[in-house]
Design a protein around this motif. Structure first.
Motif, PDB file in Angstrom:
ATOM      1  N   ASP A 321      36.703  46.454  40.986  1.00 22.51           N
ATOM      2  CA  ASP A 321      36.437  46.388  39.552  1.00 22.51           C
ATOM      3  C   ASP A 321      37.588  45.704  38.830  1.00 22.51           C
ATOM      4  OD1 ASP A 321      34.083  47.740  39.898  1.00 22.51           O
ATOM      5  OD2 ASP A 321      34.797  49.649  39.073  1.00 22.51           O
ATOM      6  N   ASP A 323      39.085  44.320  34.863  1.00 21.08           N
ATOM      7  CA  ASP A 323      39.007  44.696  33.448  1.00 21.08           C
ATOM      8  C   ASP A 323      38.471  43.569  32.581  1.00 21.08           C
ATOM      9  OD1 ASP A 323      41.167  42.988  33.454  1.00 21.08           O
ATOM     10  OD2 ASP A 323      42.639  44.483  32.783  1.00 21.08           O
ATOM     11  N   TYR A 324      37.830  42.587  33.213  1.00 18.31           N
ATOM     12  CA  TYR A 324      37.173  41.495  32.497  1.00 18.31           C
ATOM     13  C   TYR A 324      36.006  40.993  33.362  1.00 18.31           C
ATOM     14  CZ  TYR A 324      40.109  38.812  35.739  1.00 18.31           C
ATOM     15  OH  TYR A 324      40.719  38.327  36.870  1.00 18.31           O
ATOM     16  N   PRO A 325      35.032  40.301  32.784  1.00 12.76           N
ATOM     17  CA  PRO A 325      33.892  39.800  33.572  1.00 12.76           C
ATOM     18  C   PRO A 325      34.362  38.845  34.663  1.00 12.76           C
ATOM     19  CG  PRO A 325      33.405  39.709  31.234  1.00 12.76           C
ATOM     20  CD  PRO A 325      34.859  40.042  31.338  1.00 12.76           C
ATOM     21  N   TYR A 347      31.423  43.076  36.370  1.00 12.96           N
ATOM     22  CA  TYR A 347      32.851  43.366  36.523  1.00 12.96           C
ATOM     23  C   TYR A 347      33.293  43.650  37.957  1.00 12.96           C
ATOM     24  CZ  TYR A 347      32.723  43.801  31.448  1.00 12.96           C
ATOM     25  OH  TYR A 347      32.563  43.534  30.105  1.00 12.96           O
TER      26      TYR A 347
END
Length: 378
Positions: A321, A323-325, A347
């Motif tokens: 994962d 913290d941005y696309p 994400y």
């Protein structure tokens, strides 16, 4: 005639592969951390695999299940020994969806019940019963809609136990590690309590190991971390390293009845030869142990990458994962650094390299990933 264009395709025409690399029609090499949805288990074009499949192709590629096929018996024995399920029965088919269809049918035949419990964010296939047990509404056509399946929260034993007490359910079907959802691992305690709840209510426990099985988790089956023994287990993906094949493992107390299941192509001679060669390589090269070691290393290295907020999975089935696309990140990895990865949602990168992946290749991947991230921040 043109193709029925339902696939989202990457702009690469692959023509060959070797080990953990694939090559396009311009002879560019790509590091493969996706293996075509986790199908490539022993690496592309492994010499033993090529030899055994070629040998079988020259002998007999196919005949139907109306005749004895000693390769099936040999394969069944080998899977039983390596998985520690020697007392189970096995039915060979072609795809993961078909394996799950068969498991659900067997559970319904055996119990005489028709209701099924599945879980939120689950994916079990695109055929009728399998897609009804898949928690993705967009995949179900009107003909696939079913009131026979109830979706429950993943890893929530209390809600499942309460529902099972109605004694209306033939089966609970669960992925040992949810793949399409973004690599979410079923808690060991949850699986243990789920098995107990199923036993108490005469409900069949089906564990879907289609993506997480065959060594990918660092054990032969991922549910073996929890020490449970399901009534039915489904496998596919890496079972034959790219040749279409799947299987349903069936508890010894479930009786086989002639005509209950059927398949034209399932367990054919060529498929069995491919699957046997995979088991040869798994054993000879110690790949299950390799997966456990390299998977731990890869996950620890990923935690040091800028922007990573979570790393999930077991072995070489990993969700990362950010913290941005990650759409642009994945695109840049492919076109700038020649690296194949998968994804889940906006994400999460999904990594499913061959079980032959190494620490050295991990270092190469991490270096390329950090470079893409650094270039994007300039």
């Amino acid at each position: 005639m043109k193709l029925f264009d339902v696939f989202e395709k990457l702009p690469v025409n692959l023509v060959r592969g070797k080990g953990n690399y694939v090559y396009d029609d311009k002879n560019f090499s790509y590091l493969d951390l996706y293996g075509g949805h986790g199908v490539i288990s022993i690496g592309h074009s492994h010499p033993h695999y090529v030899s055994e499949v070629t040998k079988q192709l020259h002998a007999l590629a196919f005949y139907s299940n109306t005749i004895e096929n000693s390769l099936q018996s040999t394969l069944a024995h080998r899977i039983g020994v390596l998985s520690n399920y020697e007392d189970y029965q096995i039915f060979f088919s072609n795809t993961g969806a078909e394996a799950n269809e068969n498991a659900l049918k067997i559970a319904s035949f055996h119990t005489g019940r028709s209701q099924v419990i599945a879980f939120s964010k689950s994916f079990h296939g695109r055929t009728s019963a399998a897609v009804a047990a898949t928690d993705i509404e967009a995949l179900r056509a009107p003909i696939n809609q079913s009131d026979k399946v109830v979706f429950m929260p993943f890893n929530d034993i209390d809600s499942v136990r309460k529902l099972l007490k109605t004694n209306e359910f033939c089966a609970v079907i669960i992925e040992a590690i949810q793949g399409v959802a973004g690599v979410y691992v079923a808690d060991d305690l949850f699986l243990q309590e789920l098995q107990q709840a199923c036993k108490e209510t005469g409900t069949m426990l089906i564990v879907d190991e289609i993506q997480s099985g065959y060594g990918r988790s660092g054990k032969f089956f991922s549910h073996q971390y929890a020490g449970v023994k399901p009534d039915l287990i489904t496998v596919a993906k890496g079972i034959a390293n790219g040749y279409p094949m799947a299987a349903t493992l069936i508890s010894p107390f479930i009786e086989a009845k002639v005509g209950q299941l059927g398949t034209t192509f399932g367990g054919n001679h060529l498929a069995c030869a491919a699957a046997l060669s995979v088991l040869d390589v798994l054993e000879d090269e110690g790949l299950v142990n390799n997966v456990a070691e390299v998977g731990d290393y890869l996950m620890s290295e990923l935690l040091n990458v800028k922007g990573v907020i979570a790393v999930r999975g077991r072995g070489l089935m990993i969700g990362v994962d950010f913290d941005y696309p990650i759409i642009q990140l994945r695109h840049k990895l492919l076109v700038d650094e020649y690296v194949f990865t998968g994804y889940s949602g906006n994400y999460t990168l999904r990594l499913l390299p061959a079980l032959t992946f190494t620490k050295e290749l991990t270092d190469i991947f991490i270096s390329k990933l950090k470079k893409v991230i650094e270039d994007a921040s300039r």
